[in-house]
Each structure stands twice: as C-alpha cells, then as structure tokens.
Scaffold this active site. Structure first.
Site, PDB file in Angstrom:
ATOM      1  N   SER A 107     -25.060  65.489 -41.621  1.00 18.06           N
ATOM      2  CA  SER A 107     -24.169  64.807 -42.548  1.00 18.06           C
ATOM      3  C   SER A 107     -22.782  65.439 -42.518  1.00 18.06           C
ATOM      4  CB  SER A 107     -24.749  64.885 -43.961  1.00 18.06           C
ATOM      5  OG  SER A 107     -23.887  64.274 -44.884  1.00 18.06           O
ATOM      6  N   GLY A 108     -21.758  64.609 -42.382  1.00 18.92           N
ATOM      7  CA  GLY A 108     -20.381  65.089 -42.343  1.00 18.92           C
ATOM      8  C   GLY A 108     -19.860  65.370 -40.960  1.00 18.92           C
ATOM      9  N   THR A 112     -20.748  58.106 -38.605  1.00 16.76           N
ATOM     10  CA  THR A 112     -20.323  56.767 -39.037  1.00 16.76           C
ATOM     11  C   THR A 112     -18.964  56.406 -38.459  1.00 16.76           C
ATOM     12  OG1 THR A 112     -21.574  57.017 -41.093  1.00 16.76           O
ATOM     13  CG2 THR A 112     -19.899  55.297 -41.039  1.00 16.76           C
ATOM     14  N   ASN A 157     -20.650  65.942 -47.386  1.00 16.15           N
ATOM     15  CA  ASN A 157     -19.868  64.789 -46.921  1.00 16.15           C
ATOM     16  C   ASN A 157     -19.647  63.847 -48.088  1.00 16.15           C
ATOM     17  OD1 ASN A 157     -18.693  62.716 -45.526  1.00 16.15           O
ATOM     18  ND2 ASN A 157     -20.467  62.215 -44.278  1.00 16.15           N
ATOM     19  N   SER A 160     -21.541  60.144 -46.996  1.00 18.13           N
ATOM     20  CA  SER A 160     -22.696  60.424 -46.150  1.00 18.13           C
ATOM     21  C   SER A 160     -23.625  59.214 -46.087  1.00 18.13           C
ATOM     22  CB  SER A 160     -23.458  61.628 -46.710  1.00 18.13           C
ATOM     23  OG  SER A 160     -24.644  61.854 -45.977  1.00 18.13           O
ATOM     24  N   SER A 161     -24.022  58.825 -44.872  1.00 20.07           N
ATOM     25  CA  SER A 161     -24.993  57.745 -44.706  1.00 20.07           C
ATOM     26  C   SER A 161     -26.369  58.268 -45.085  1.00 20.07           C
ATOM     27  CB  SER A 161     -25.011  57.250 -43.250  1.00 20.07           C
ATOM     28  OG  SER A 161     -23.773  56.706 -42.897  1.00 20.07           O
ATOM     29  N   GLY A 390     -29.106  63.689 -38.191  1.00 22.11           N
ATOM     30  CA  GLY A 390     -29.436  64.811 -37.324  1.00 22.11           C
ATOM     31  C   GLY A 390     -30.474  65.717 -37.960  1.00 22.11           C
ATOM     32  N   GLU A 392     -32.142  68.419 -40.033  1.00 14.59           N
ATOM     33  CA  GLU A 392     -31.692  68.961 -41.315  1.00 14.59           C
ATOM     34  C   GLU A 392     -32.589  70.112 -41.753  1.00 14.59           C
ATOM     35  OE1 GLU A 392     -29.593  65.087 -43.427  1.00 14.59           O
ATOM     36  OE2 GLU A 392     -31.412  65.947 -44.290  1.00 14.59           O
TER      37      GLU A 392
END
Length: 1016
Positions: A107-108, A112, A157, A160-161, A390, A392
């Site tokens: 994330s971040g 996206t 983020n 974040s998605s 990704g 985590e």
C-alpha cells in the site's frame, strides 16, 4: 539503453541484469537509490519494470512523452511505464495474443497510479471513433467510482486500494479500445465496521456527508458531521489534508453519469450507503427479562425505509437467530455480543455485495455489444491489468493478510514459472543450450495452504462445518495436529525455545518465500461464517432493486451450507491464475521509498523490506542465471561496428559473420558470449561495459576520421546538388508556364462555348480576376455606384454580390451615424414621403436641417405657461389669420408630445389635441400657408386654424410625425376649404404670381398669390 552505461557510476544502470554483483542486495538497493536521487524512478530487471513512488508530480507523463515511447523498441530508450504499455500493445497487435500487465506492491507504492498511467496511454495513443471515445471515457471514469467505494485512507497511503482489481481492456483488429471487464478480489469488508487509529472508512461515506446536498442528506436521515456515526469515528481521522471529499463527490457523481447509471440506481446505491451508517448507530440493550433489544428506534425506522424492508422483521433479524434441528426451525435470542456481531456482519454483507453489484454494473457499461462483431472469431484481443496487493506483514496479521500473502505466493509461483519458461523458450529458439536454474520453488507453501484434506483452507472448512460451537483455539489445535511436521508451519507449542518467544499462544507462523509472518487465529472462524439466515431472509425481500439482486431467496431456503470466505477466495484466485496463464504477462513492481510520503527521501531499511517481499532478488537471480545481455545482430553490429576495421564503415556479408568478426577483434573469450541464430548473448555485464567504454573512447577519433574523409568531396557534392536542383526547378517553372499559356489561349478560343475541359481554366481565371478586382476595388460608399463588369457566367452572382455589398455598406453607415443625425434623417424621410414632387418649396428645404426649436425664448414660455408645457418638443413663430376678416395676428405654435398650442404674448390662445386633429392642408406653391382641420362639433375647439409660417415643410413634418397624421396631409393645387363655424366654410384660393401676396377676395375668400418655381 547502452548509451547511458557511460554514466553508470552517477545514475546507476537502467537494467539490474547489468549489475556486476547481482547477488548483493546492497548493490541492488544502492542502484535504486542512485536512480531515485536523479529522479529516475523506473528501472528494469530484464522485461520487469521496477517503479519507485516519487511522491510528487514528475514531468514525464505528457503527450510528448507518450509519442516518444510509441512504437519504439523496449530497450531502445530509458525505462518507463509507457515502454511496458507500448511493448504489451505492440505484442498484442503483432502476435494476436492476449497480454496482461501484473502490477504489485504494498500500500502506497503507486500501484493505482501505475494502472491509471497505462490506461491514459492507451486512451491517448490508440485510434478512436465516437463509439470508442465513449468506451474510453467510461474506462477512465470507472477509476474514481471504484476508488470512492473501494479505497480508503490507511497509515501508509491516503488513497489505498482495499481490494484487488483485474481489468480486461478489449481491442478491435485496428487496435482501438472497444470494451472492458473488471474482476474484483477480497474487498476489505472489515473496514466497514472497524478502522485502526489514524485510518478511515471507505471514501464514499465521507464524500456523501461532505458533498451531498442538504435535501438529499435530510432524505437519507444523515447529518453533515462524520463524528456522529459509530462506523466513522473509530480511526479518529474524519478529515485528511490531501483529500477534498467535497470535490471528489462531484467527480464521482459526474463519473456515474458518464458510465451510464440511472438516477434510480444512484438513489438505491446511496440508500445502501446511508443504511450502513445507520446500522453502525444501532445500539442494543437488555430488556426487563434479560433479552437483547434495540434501544435506538429512529435508526431502525431509517433502516427499514432505506433498505426497503419490514421494520418488525428487521428488528427480529438483528436480535434473534433461526436454528434448524431435525427439520424443525427454532428461534433463539441473541446475546448482546452476538447481536453486535450480527449487526456488523449485516453491514459488511450489505456493503460488500453492493460493491460487487457496482462492479457488475460498470462491466455492463463497458461491455462491447456488437453481436456481429463478437461472433467473428479472432476479431479482438485483450490486455489485462492486475492491480493486486503486495506481500503484507503487520504487527497483528489477520485472515485478510493471510489471503493477501497467499495470493502473492501464487503469483510468485506463476511469475518464476513464466520467467523461466520465457528464458528457456528464447534459448531454444536461438539454439543456445539451456542450463537448469536452481531456485526456490514455493509450491510447497502453496500446497500447505490449498492442498485438499491436508491444507490450511481444508482444515478451516472442516472446523467450520463440525457440530457444536467451533472455537479459534480448537482450530489452532487442529492445525498443529495436521500440519505439525511441516517445515514452513510453526506454532507456540511446536516451536523451539528461541522461536517460541516470537510466536504468541493464539498465533501460528508461516514461512513464506518472502519471509516469516505470524498470523492470529482470533476471529479466524468468525471471518468464515456466512450471514445470518434470519437477516438474509429479510434483506432478500427488500424493495431496493440493488439489494434484491444481491440477496437471493435460494440462499435462505437451501439446506446446503455456503462456501467459507477462504474457499471462495481460493476458487477466485484459481480462476485468476487460469486467466493469467492464458495471456502473455508483463510485470510492474512498485516500491515506496518511505512511510512519511515525502519526496526525495529514501529509507533503505523500508526499501530492503519491499525488495525482499516482492521477490526481486530471486527474480534477478533467475534472469542472470544464464546471460546478462542479449541483442539482435543488426542492433549490436550497428552500434559497435566502428570498433573493428573489418566491419567499418559497412559490413556486406551475413550479420552473424559480422558479429563474429567484431567480437573476435574485441577479444571476447569463448565463455563470455554465445552466438545464437539471430542474437548475441553476453554472459557478464563487465564485458558489455568494456565494449561501451571502448566505443566512448573511439568516438572523438571516429568523428575526425569522418570529417577528414568527407571534407574533400563535400563542396563538390553540395555544389553539384545545388546546380542540379536549380536547373530542375527552372525547367519545372518553364514547363508550367508553357502549360498555363497553352490552356489560356485554348480557353479564349472556346470562351463562348459551354464549360468543357478546353475552356475551364480560362473561365476559372475570368471568375478569379473578376472576384479579385472586386476585392481590391469595392465601392467606397453608398453613393458610389461603380461596379466591375462581370463575365457572363457570373452575371447573376454579380447582381447578388452588388446587392449584398450595398446592404452591408448601408448597415455600416447606419451604425456609424449619431442619434441626433439619425433623428434628422428620419424627419427628412417623412418630409420626402409627404412633399416630394408635391410642393414647390420642398427642394429648397432638403439641404436645410430641421431644428429643435425656432423660438429663442422657449424656456421663458414654458416657465410662464405652467407645468402642462414642460414636455415642449418644438416651437416656431407663425401668423394666424382670423376666421372673419382674415386679420393677421402673430402667434407662437408650440408642439408637445400629445398636443399643440397657439400662444400670444405668453398667453395660451388655443389648444389642439393630436387625437382631435383630423388632417393638415397645404398648397403646392411656395407659400407658407397650412390649415389645421379640427372637428367643428367639439365645443372645446374654435374650428379650423389657418396659419402661415416661413418653415412650413419643417412644421408640417414635425406635427404630422408627433400626431401620427403622416397620411392625413393634403396638398391642394388651387384652393383649400376650411370650417369657419358650424355649417359655414371658408376658402383659400392659391394662384401663381411674381411674388407672395395675401389679400381678401370678392366672395369673402382669402386670396394667396405665390411664385411657382417648378411649373407642372
């Protein structure tokens, strides 16, 4: 790419494959750091793109940059997301095989944004029609909608998605986008009911509260304050400085319209969003008998309205559950904790299924609907974009982190297999012996998770299905019993003394390809449980059209237990892998340089963590297992041929022989390279660096050699070329002139014939000459009547042009004149209409301007006569003749906007209303007599008025205009009759004479003699 190798000490290498110490993680990260410091955020590992988030806008995404990478060989210029996009697009077009781009990172890291840049590249560079433009806009507008419903602010983020997304973009045979389809994976539904400190719920909740109209919020029972809602306050972060929820709401509403949502569908969707907020504010308490009951009645009222369900049934579903035993249904009350869990489960289910419906609706709008086109096989190709989470690792890792890391294990397995497969295929195609590569095969970890009957997911399913109330501890014990001897599975009980301290009693550890991760079993089984059938039976009867499509009656009535969330994810992941296996993959690995989201800051520890979890070192090791560098013969020979006398300046034989001669001259050792069928393979980067350095050293001498060689012939060649060009240009002009003269003479001969090939040039020239003459010398004014004589074919057109020209000049003249002059002209036009060719004195009045008043003391008269003459328009001195005896008396005739008056010595003598004025009579001679005819029956009037004035044309024109009597002016040749009293008439006889003379005739007539200037 080779051109930048000379600057490798400053900016690093563009391809990690060219690293000398490719097994060193420190060298890998140092190369990343160098490039990041030079704002070079993209680097290759072979065909894999590594992207570092710059946390600021870089000037490398303009349309000019897109054109720079369009149609260019992958390694020809510097690494870029556009290079991957274009290479994938060209492979789809040329090979007619479906492609996919896999984007991963934590994330971040910019996943996206990378997918957005790829879509923008295709939207800008691909051919497009009106229909395809609509599809393109919908593809681009699907991003803000999915981000609003599927993205949230996290600690890492701000956007974040919180779901995985796979998008297929469909292209037709011309390469134009014609449709798309989206698959979503593992929406983080737990975020709906809980957020960690410093995080937010999904963006759509805050956008609705900040940007929704007040009437809309009132209808939904909402207040414009996120602090009022239980599901929005747990993270203590209702506002974020980098997010403008109000503007984002406008963007989302506009995007919904572009995508094709109906207003009713948007209303139902917002009802669901509002119902989730009301669910969060639904509170429970204990009744008198100890049973659980709802204590917030307003929330229940809003919920039943927004969800479109029966209120009492919803109350029952939130506080009771149905149990089925031996075919009989029993209703059991829920405890307080169970009721809260049931409420949260319903909120997650409603939001999660609404999100799935939203994706399906977007897919409908993106679907290509041409049945004829779809029926033709091979008519379209697909590029897939996978934007997936990704690997985590957090301090506390739940079931969702387990699914994310399991997904990355599968993708890593696929990635290594496909990388090795493509390497082996290239070697075999070039006739190079393939050497087996040793690598860590993570199939053992994937089997640990998904193997039937023995794997983690099978054990979890079995524990959920067994009779009784399963617990998290019993599940952990089952794992220890089944997986206890596995090398990649550890629990507190199974661990040795050193490891046991790092694993909690309610945790288990999996040793992934990217590292060790501890997972907690708390809530593991709760995450697998399906929705309460009691609540489901209520929601499936909803009047909300979206919910009625998301919840089906069969789910409630069937006796078959639904699949657990883990099994559902495993099946969907298997389908995703199947989709990816059917396509040619490309990879983008995203890295975030720091947790503070600051530009220019490079945190080596954080980057090292991501390099490990993304498996980049393993990827590099596989790619470098054979040869570090490979190029086609023509490209290699073209670049380095100047280093060998035998290949410079041109090689005339086979390319393979030329490359062999070149590398032999450069002193390559046999173990440093191999020659394939179409490519040269170089094993060590040092060999390539030495070659590039030799080329850089050779360039100055090479430039001097070229200058010396061509200096002797330069002037001769240039002069010869220049003389030849001048001669050819002169000959072309002569031939052209002769052709024009020939056409002109033939056209003149045939000028009187109908238009034909022989005269068309001459006729066109005539027309052109006439029009150009007209353009250069148009009439200068409205009085200029000059006009060139047109050719016969333009006679009618000339008349139209002349008329239009005069009209335009008249309009221009009218726009230029001042208001006073315009009024003067209007009066002159009226005078012309009345007197032209009728009265002898009219021609003398034409050049004389009409004035506003002929009285020098008009203001004195106005002050004396009172306020009824305040609107005085005109005044003139006249002579009035009495009705009896025709005695001449001096008077002033004053005209106002509604009446005329005769004044003598500042005394009002007679008033004539314009409405009472019947007509005006004058003679055709040069005298100044006029008779104002009024009704004799009117007691207010003194019968007709006989007046004489030196400005009779001016007076009659003004009086006729103000009284609107322009058609009531009579011009007499011989005599004028007028009323003296009731029943009595007077007569004025007019005769021509040498001078003006007024006398009383024999019969009581008034005799007027006046000169006649224009005898008729």
């Amino acid at each position: 790419m080779e051109s930048t190798l000379t600057a490798r000490d400053r900016v690093g290498v563009q391809d990690f494959v060219l690293l000398e110490n490719y097994t060193s993680e420190a060298a890998f990260i140092e190369n990343l750091r160098r490039r990041f410091g030079e704002k070079l955020i993209y680097t290759y590992i072979g065909s894999v793109l590594v992207s570092v988030n710059p946390y600021k806008d870089l000037e490398i995404y303009s349309k000019a940059h897109m054109e720079r990478y369009r149609g260019v060989s992958f390694y020809e210029i510097s690494p870029h997301i556009y290079a991957v996009s274009d290479n994938t697009y060209r492979a789809m077009r040329t090979e007619r095989r479906d492609q996919c781009i896999l984007i991963s990172g934590e994330s971040g890291a910019g996943k996206t944004e990378a997918s957005k840049k790829i879509l923008q590249y295709y939207a800008t560079t691909c051919p497009v029609t009106d229909h395809m433009s609509t599809i393109r806009d919908r593809l681009l507008q699907s991003n803000p909608v999915l981000e609003a419903f599927g993205n949230a602010k996290t600690l890492r983020n701000d956007n974040s998605s919180r779901f995985g997304k796979y998008m297929d973009v469909q292209f037709d045979f011309r390469g134009a986008p014609i449709g798309g389809h989206i698959l979503n994976y593992l929406l983080e539904k737990s975020r709906v009911v809980h957020q960690n400190h410093g995080e937010r719920n999904f963006h759509i909740f805050y956008q609705l509260l900040e940007g929704g109209e007040q009437d809309q919020l009132s209808k939904l029972g909402l207040e414009r304050n996120a602090q009022k809602y239980h599901y929005l306050v747990k993270g203590c972060c209702p506002r974020v400085s980098s997010i403008n929820d109000k503007n984002d709401w406008k963007t989302v509403r506009k995007a919904l319209i572009v995508i094709g949502f109906h207003e009713e569908e948007v209303e139902d969707l917002l009802n669901i969003i509002a119902s989730v907020l009301h669910l969060g504010n639904t509170q429970f308490g204990e009744g008198e008998d100890g049973e659980t009951q709802i204590t917030t009645e307003p929330q229940l009222t809003y919920l039943s309205k927004l969800l479109g369900v029966d209120g009492p049934a919803l109350r029952e579903a939130l506080t009771h559950k149905k149990l089925t035993a031996k075919g009989e249904e029993m209703i059991s009350p829920l405890s307080f904790e169970q009721a809260v869990a049931a409420r949260d489960a319903l909120a997650k289910a409603v939001y999660g299924r609404a999100f799935t419906w939203l994706v399906a609706k977007i897919n409908q709008s993106l679907a290509f609907k041409d049945e004829v086109y779809n029926s033709s096989k091979g008519s379209s190709s697909v590029i897939g974009l996978l934007d997936i989470y990704g690997f985590e690792v957090f301090q506390h890792n739940s079931f969702e982190q387990f699914c994310i890391n399991y997904c990355n294990e599968k993708l890593q397995q696929l990635f290594i297999k496909l990388t090795l497969k493509s390497e082996q295929e290239e070697y075999e195609a070039e006739g190079i012996t393939w050497e087996p590569v040793k690598y860590f095969d993570n199939k053992i970890i994937c089997d640990l998770v998904e193997e039937k009957h023995k794997g983690f997911i099978s054990i979890l399913d079995e524990e959920c299905l067994r009779p009784g109330e399963p617990s998290d501890i019993s599940f952990l014990e089952k794992l220890e019993e089944t997986l206890g001897g596995h090398a990649h599975f550890v629990t507190h009980k199974l661990a040795n003394g050193k490891t046991r301290k790092a694993v909690g009693r309610e945790e288990f550890r999996l040793i992934h390809y990217a590292g060790e991760v501890n997972y907690t079993v708390n809530g593991e089984l709760a995450n697998q449980s399906v929705n309460s059938r009691t609540a489901g039976s209520v929601i499936c009867q909803s009047d909300n059209q979206i919910l009625s499509q998301c919840f089906h009656r069969e789910e409630v009535t069937t006796q078959k237990r639904p699949e657990t969330a883990a099994t559902q994810f495993k099946n969907s992941l298997a389908k995703l892998i199947e989709i990816l296996m059917s396509k040619e993959p490309s990879y983008v690995r995203c890295i975030k340089p720091n947790d503070a989201k600051q530009s220019g800051r490079f945190d080596e520890a954080l980057v090292r963590h991501q390099v490990k979890y993304l498996g980049l070192m393993e990827n590099l090791r596989v790619r470098r297992a054979g040869f570090a560098y490979r190029r086609r013969y023509e490209a290699f020979l073209q670049r380095y041929k100047s280093l060998c006398p035998g290949t410079w300046p041109n090689w005339q034989g086979r390319l393979a022989d030329g490359v062999a001669a070149l590398v032999q001259h450069l002193g390559y050792k046999p173990e440093e390279y191999k020659l394939g069928k179409t490519k040269i393979f170089i094993r060590f980067p040092k060999t390539l660096f030495t070659t590039e350095d030799a080329l850089e050293a050779r360039r100055p001498a090479l430039g001097k050699t070229i200058q010396a060689k061509y200096h002797r012939i330069r002037n001769a060649v240039i002069q010869s070329a220049w003389r030849g060009m001048k001669s050819r240009r002169k000959a072309r002009r002569r031939r052209h002139a002769a052709e024009i003269i020939r056409k002109f003479i033939k056209g003149f001969i045939y000028r009187h014939y109908e238009r034909c090939p022989e005269n068309e040039y001459f006729l066109d020239h005539q027309r052109f000459s006439f029009l150009m003459t007209l353009v250069r010398n148009p009439p200068k004014s409205v009085l200029d009547k000059s006009w060139p004589v047109p050719p016969p074919s333009l006679t009618e057109a000339s008349e139209h042009l002349c008329r239009l020209c005069m009209q335009n000049m008249m309009r221009a003249y009218c726009r230029r004149i001042q208001p006073e002059w315009k009024k003067q002209m209007e009066q002159k036009v009226v005078a012309s209409q009345i007197f032209q060719d009728q009265k002898d004195s009219y021609p003398q009045s034409v050049p004389k301007l009409f004035v506003a008043s002929r009285l020098g003391r008009a203001h004195t008269l106005t002050d004396t006569l009172g306020t009824h003459l305040r609107r005085l328009v005109y005044g003139v001195a006249v002579t009035k003749y009495d009705r009896r005896g025709y005695k001449a008396r001096p008077r002033q005739l004053l005209l106002t906007s509604s009446f005329a008056v005769l004044v003598a010595e500042a005394k009002l003598k007679q008033r004539i209303d314009y409405s009472a004025l019947r007509s005006i009579s004058v003679s055709s001679l040069t005298d100044g007599f006029m008779v104002l005819h009024v009704p004799s029956e009117d007691n207010k009037q003194k019968s007709d008025v006989v007046l004489q004035c030196d400005h009779v044309i001016e007076v009659v024109t003004k009086l006729a205009t103000m009284a609107d009597k322009k058609n009531k002016v009579n011009i007499s040749q011989d005599s004028i009759k007028f009323a003296v009293a009731r029943g009595k008439e007077g007569v004025i006889d007019f005769t021509s004479g040498p001078e003006l003379k007024v006398t009383k005739g024999k019969k009581g007539h008034l005799l007027v003699t006046a000169p006649q200037l224009n005898p008729r």
